[in-house]
Write an enzyme that holds these catalytic residues in place. Structure first.
Site, short mmCIF file in Angstrom:
data_model
loop_
_atom_site.label_atom_id
_atom_site.label_comp_id
_atom_site.label_asym_id
_atom_site.label_seq_id
_atom_site.Cartn_x
_atom_site.Cartn_y
_atom_site.Cartn_z
N CYS A 122 0.82 -1.22 0.00
CA CYS A 122 0.00 0.00 0.00
C CYS A 122 0.86 1.27 0.00
O CYS A 122 0.33 2.37 -0.10
CB CYS A 122 -0.93 -0.01 1.19
SG CYS A 122 -1.97 -1.48 1.24
N HIS A 268 -3.32 6.83 2.37
CA HIS A 268 -3.75 5.56 1.79
C HIS A 268 -5.16 5.25 2.30
O HIS A 268 -5.45 5.37 3.49
CB HIS A 268 -2.77 4.46 2.19
CG HIS A 268 -3.31 3.09 1.99
ND1 HIS A 268 -3.89 2.70 0.80
CD2 HIS A 268 -3.39 2.01 2.82
CE1 HIS A 268 -4.29 1.44 0.92
NE2 HIS A 268 -4.01 1.01 2.12
N ASN A 299 -10.45 -0.50 -0.10
CA ASN A 299 -8.99 -0.40 0.00
C ASN A 299 -8.40 -1.00 -1.27
O ASN A 299 -8.51 -2.20 -1.51
CB ASN A 299 -8.53 -1.16 1.25
CG ASN A 299 -7.02 -1.20 1.40
OD1 ASN A 299 -6.27 -0.98 0.45
ND2 ASN A 299 -6.56 -1.50 2.60
#
Lengths: 343, 82
Positions: A122, A268, A299
């Protein structure tokens, strides 16, 4: 000893354009609830996620990247032939070799651009952005395409009530190019390999090679499960909120920017609870626009920051020239934070 | 100076109130964070981090799951506080 002529780069670098691609299929929590004992209310309260996009067979890692990149190149006002390098960050391209970046560089119509994949979970967008900045300033490429792309639906255990609702698919891309002024700050980045087990793949691929499937996890119907991403929720939350807030502050300090100078915060998009707690811990002023794309995108790992950036600009919540703090963090554990001027 | 049991409970009540909006008088030794006070697993992390700062104590992730009640947390802090 012969004298070697050095390359000549730009004084500084900046993000010149951004583009995103979200798969056509929108998946609401009701679909997730078919396989886990949970509720829409529970999922929303723990993650802030209402819907996510899942890719179909045609929406491959390469196809989504090409769509997002085409938009980023157009937004930057350059042509594909001017792109000197393509960096793709992904953990969900399932062919070990060659890198997916070469196919993307070819199909976009670049002129044999250097192309390679990176693996930084990520934090992948920040890692790619940092490499791109270095390449532009060093002179190995005038324009660099940085792509974050994931099909995390392929790495989701739909029977795991702690993670089934979290992940989504998509691609985000930016073009980084030359600038006379600094528009990408110093990167604060790093890794904490001692916490490698906190977010990980359930089983490594080579476990499938032995032919002995008895040690592999099975689903409720007795079928061998495909590897999936698993995490220790509380440990990740604590690290993300409290340790990453320190990293975010360091990135602000390194860029000489105070929270009052900041227009936009694009963390993020891991989980709304993490985002909200980071905002609180960082004591960001009210005027700072915070990306909350996770609500409808889930996500998407390396893709989440450029996707959120693209949406904030498209909706007018942020505007070109705004000063934004971006921070990515995830499996590794790895992290990267920097301050940028929005394209 | 180390906090007394009474001071720890009062401190935890303030923390839980700030993070989860639970009235301070509801935070009693026998109350379960999850079942009685509606503090979910992520809010529990925030409570733990706030308690660490307030009482100068380290509560590792592995120990957090054993802190079911306000009494568990109070005992832990009493034993480990700096």
């Amino acid at each position: 000893m012969s004298k070697i002529k050095p390359s000549k780069g730009a004084p500084y670098a900046r993000i010149l354009g951004v583009g995103g691609y979200r798969p056509v299929r929108v998946v609401p929590n009701e679909v997730i609830l078919e396989k886990i004992d949970s509720s829409d209310e529970w999922i929303r309260s723990r993650s802030g996620i209402a819907t996510r996009h899942w890719a179909n067979d045609e929406e491959t890692v390469a196809a989504m990247s090409i769509e997002a990149s085409g938009k980023a190149i157009a937004d930057a006002g350059i042509s594909a032939e001017q792109v000197g390098a393509v960096i793709v960050s992904t953990v969900s391209h399932f062919s070990q070799t060659p890198a997916v970046a070469t196919e993307i560089a070819d199909k976009l119509g670049t002129d044999k651009a250097a192309a390679f994949d990176i693996s930084a979970g990520c934090a992948g967008f920040g890692y790619g952005l940092t490499l791109a900045k270095g390449m532009v300033v060093e002179g190995s490429a005038e324009y660099v395409l940085v792509i974050g792309v994931e099909r995390l639906s392929d790495l989701t255990d739909l029977e795991d009530r702690a993670t089934a609702f979290l992940f989504g698919d998509g691609a985000g891309a930016v073009v980084v190019g030359p600038s006379q002024e600094p528009h990408i700050g110093p990167t604060v980045w790093g890794s904490e390999g001692d916490k490698a087990g906190t977010i990980k793949q359930t089983v490594p691929w080579d476990r499938f090679r032995t032919g002995d499937l008895s040690t592999l996890p099975l689903d409720s119907e007795g079928n061998v499960k495909f590897p999936a991403i698993t995490q220790e929720g509380q440990a990740v939350f604590r690290w993300a909120v409290f340790e990453m807030a320190k990293v975010a502050q360091q990135a602000l300090d390194a860029a000489g920017i105070t929270p009052d100078d900041l227009d936009v915060f694009i963390p993020h998009q891991a989980n709304m609870r993490i985002i909200d707690s980071m905002v609180k811990t960082l004591k960001l002023p009210e005027h700072v626009t915070v990306a909350r794309d996770v609500e409808t995108t889930g996500n998407t790992s390396a893709a989440s920051i450029p996707l959120a950036m693209e949406r904030l600009l498209a909706t007018g919540e942020a505007k070109s020239g705004d000063t934004a703090l971006v921070i990515g963090f995830g499996a590794g554990l790895v992290y990267a934070a920097t301050v940028v001027t929005l394209p | 100076m180390a906090a007394t049991q009474e001071e720890i409970v009062a401190g935890l009540a303030e923390i839980v109130n700030e993070i989860a909006g639970i009235p301070v008088e509801d935070v009693q030794l026998d109350k379960s964070f999850t079942d009685d006070l509606d503090v979910d697993s992520l809010s529990m992390v925030e409570v733990v981090v706030a308690a660490e700062e307030r009482f100068d104590v380290k509560i590792p992730d592995d120990d957090v799951k054993n802190l079911k009640t306000v009494g568990d947390a109070t005992d832990y802090i009493l034993k480990h506080q700096g």
